[in-house]
Design an enzyme around this catalytic site. Sequence first.
Site, PDB file in Angstrom:
ATOM      1  N   ASP A  56     -26.469 -28.337  45.172  1.00 50.57           N
ATOM      2  CA  ASP A  56     -26.727 -28.187  43.701  1.00 50.57           C
ATOM      3  C   ASP A  56     -27.877 -29.456  43.371  1.00 50.57           C
ATOM      4  O   ASP A  56     -27.370 -30.377  43.552  1.00 50.57           O
ATOM      5  CB  ASP A  56     -25.471 -28.132  43.108  1.00 50.57           C
ATOM      6  CG  ASP A  56     -25.494 -27.956  41.456  1.00 50.57           C
ATOM      7  OD1 ASP A  56     -25.012 -26.765  41.129  1.00 50.57           O
ATOM      8  OD2 ASP A  56     -26.351 -28.470  40.745  1.00 50.57           O
ATOM      9  N   ILE A  57     -28.659 -29.040  42.341  1.00 51.58           N
ATOM     10  CA  ILE A  57     -29.634 -29.995  42.130  1.00 51.58           C
ATOM     11  C   ILE A  57     -28.902 -30.951  41.073  1.00 51.58           C
ATOM     12  O   ILE A  57     -29.573 -32.214  40.863  1.00 51.58           O
ATOM     13  CB  ILE A  57     -30.895 -29.225  41.671  1.00 51.58           C
ATOM     14  CG1 ILE A  57     -32.074 -30.313  41.772  1.00 51.58           C
ATOM     15  CG2 ILE A  57     -30.891 -28.832  39.968  1.00 51.58           C
ATOM     16  CD1 ILE A  57     -32.510 -30.641  43.137  1.00 51.58           C
ATOM     17  N   HIS A  74     -22.969 -17.088  42.260  1.00 47.99           N
ATOM     18  CA  HIS A  74     -22.903 -18.268  42.764  1.00 47.99           C
ATOM     19  C   HIS A  74     -21.568 -18.966  43.073  1.00 47.99           C
ATOM     20  O   HIS A  74     -20.848 -19.056  41.939  1.00 47.99           O
ATOM     21  CB  HIS A  74     -24.142 -19.377  42.410  1.00 47.99           C
ATOM     22  CG  HIS A  74     -23.858 -19.693  40.859  1.00 47.99           C
ATOM     23  ND1 HIS A  74     -24.478 -18.756  39.902  1.00 47.99           N
ATOM     24  CD2 HIS A  74     -23.413 -20.737  40.343  1.00 47.99           C
ATOM     25  CE1 HIS A  74     -24.216 -19.505  38.916  1.00 47.99           C
ATOM     26  NE2 HIS A  74     -23.704 -20.476  38.831  1.00 47.99           N
TER      27      HIS A  74
HETATM   28  P1  5GP Z   1     -23.473 -22.405  36.326  1.00 52.19           P
HETATM   29  O1  5GP Z   1     -24.109 -20.837  36.124  1.00 52.19           O
HETATM   30  O2  5GP Z   1     -22.604 -22.282  37.226  1.00 52.19           O
HETATM   31  O3  5GP Z   1     -23.202 -23.033  34.871  1.00 52.19           O
HETATM   32  O4  5GP Z   1     -24.508 -23.462  36.834  1.00 52.19           O
HETATM   33  C1  5GP Z   1     -25.565 -23.230  37.634  1.00 52.19           C
HETATM   34  C2  5GP Z   1     -25.848 -24.234  38.390  1.00 52.19           C
HETATM   35  O5  5GP Z   1     -26.881 -24.280  39.164  1.00 52.19           O
HETATM   36  C3  5GP Z   1     -25.579 -25.741  37.882  1.00 52.19           C
HETATM   37  O6  5GP Z   1     -24.532 -26.597  38.724  1.00 52.19           O
HETATM   38  C4  5GP Z   1     -27.212 -26.173  38.313  1.00 52.19           C
HETATM   39  O7  5GP Z   1     -26.877 -27.593  38.300  1.00 52.19           O
HETATM   40  C5  5GP Z   1     -27.610 -25.681  39.349  1.00 52.19           C
HETATM   41  N1  5GP Z   1     -28.919 -25.314  39.362  1.00 52.19           N
HETATM   42  C6  5GP Z   1     -29.826 -24.851  38.489  1.00 52.19           C
HETATM   43  N2  5GP Z   1     -31.063 -24.627  38.513  1.00 52.19           N
HETATM   44  C7  5GP Z   1     -31.116 -25.173  39.677  1.00 52.19           C
HETATM   45  C8  5GP Z   1     -32.134 -25.351  40.760  1.00 52.19           C
HETATM   46  O8  5GP Z   1     -33.327 -24.884  40.502  1.00 52.19           O
HETATM   47  N3  5GP Z   1     -31.950 -25.667  42.146  1.00 52.19           N
HETATM   48  C9  5GP Z   1     -30.745 -26.054  42.446  1.00 52.19           C
HETATM   49  N4  5GP Z   1     -30.752 -26.410  43.763  1.00 52.19           N
HETATM   50  N5  5GP Z   1     -29.648 -25.963  41.564  1.00 52.19           N
HETATM   51  C10 5GP Z   1     -29.829 -25.484  40.548  1.00 52.19           C
END
Ligand code: 5GP
Length: 129
Positions: A29-30, A93
């Site tokens: 996660d980034i 995810h």
């Molecule tokens: P959620 O949808 O579960 O709230 O969050 C999505 C997750 O994806 C977050 O923790 C965010 O940091 C991660 N994320 C979003 N965009 C990217 C990206 O471009 N690269 C990576 N490696 N992680 C990402």
Amino acid sequence: MASIFTKIITGEIPCYKVAETEDYLAFLDINPNAKGHTLCIPKKEVDKLFDLDETSYHGLLEFSRQVAIAIEKAVPCKRVGMTVIGLEVPHAHVHLIPLNSMEDARFMNKIQLDKVEFQTIANAITSHL
Ligand code: 5GP
């Protein structure tokens, strides 16, 4: 439009890859809650976890289990937490988060890592697969 995670799968957007099979991908996660915070995704772009077909759903959980075991060996932590939550990216995810305290399970406290640290952690997890 392709999700940001589909762009990661196709290589349009870079990532720190941890594991890959024909059907699944794991990458760091980034914006991690903790060192080693990893996302496991199906390559099939489906928004919601429970909308995955049964085979993909079970396959994603089994893939996540293998990655979690490797994370636990590579990253000092009490255990690896797993959560499916959030509304940011419409592509199913699984978050795998090394936990040392329950604060690590909250999505409020974020840590900063540089490129070298990200790559070192990704390599360490991969080496335990
Ligand atoms: P959620 O949808 O579960 O709230 O969050 C999505 C997750 O994806 C977050 O923790 C965010 O940091 C991660 N994320 C979003 N965009 C990217 C990206 O471009 N690269 C990576 N490696 N992680 C990402």
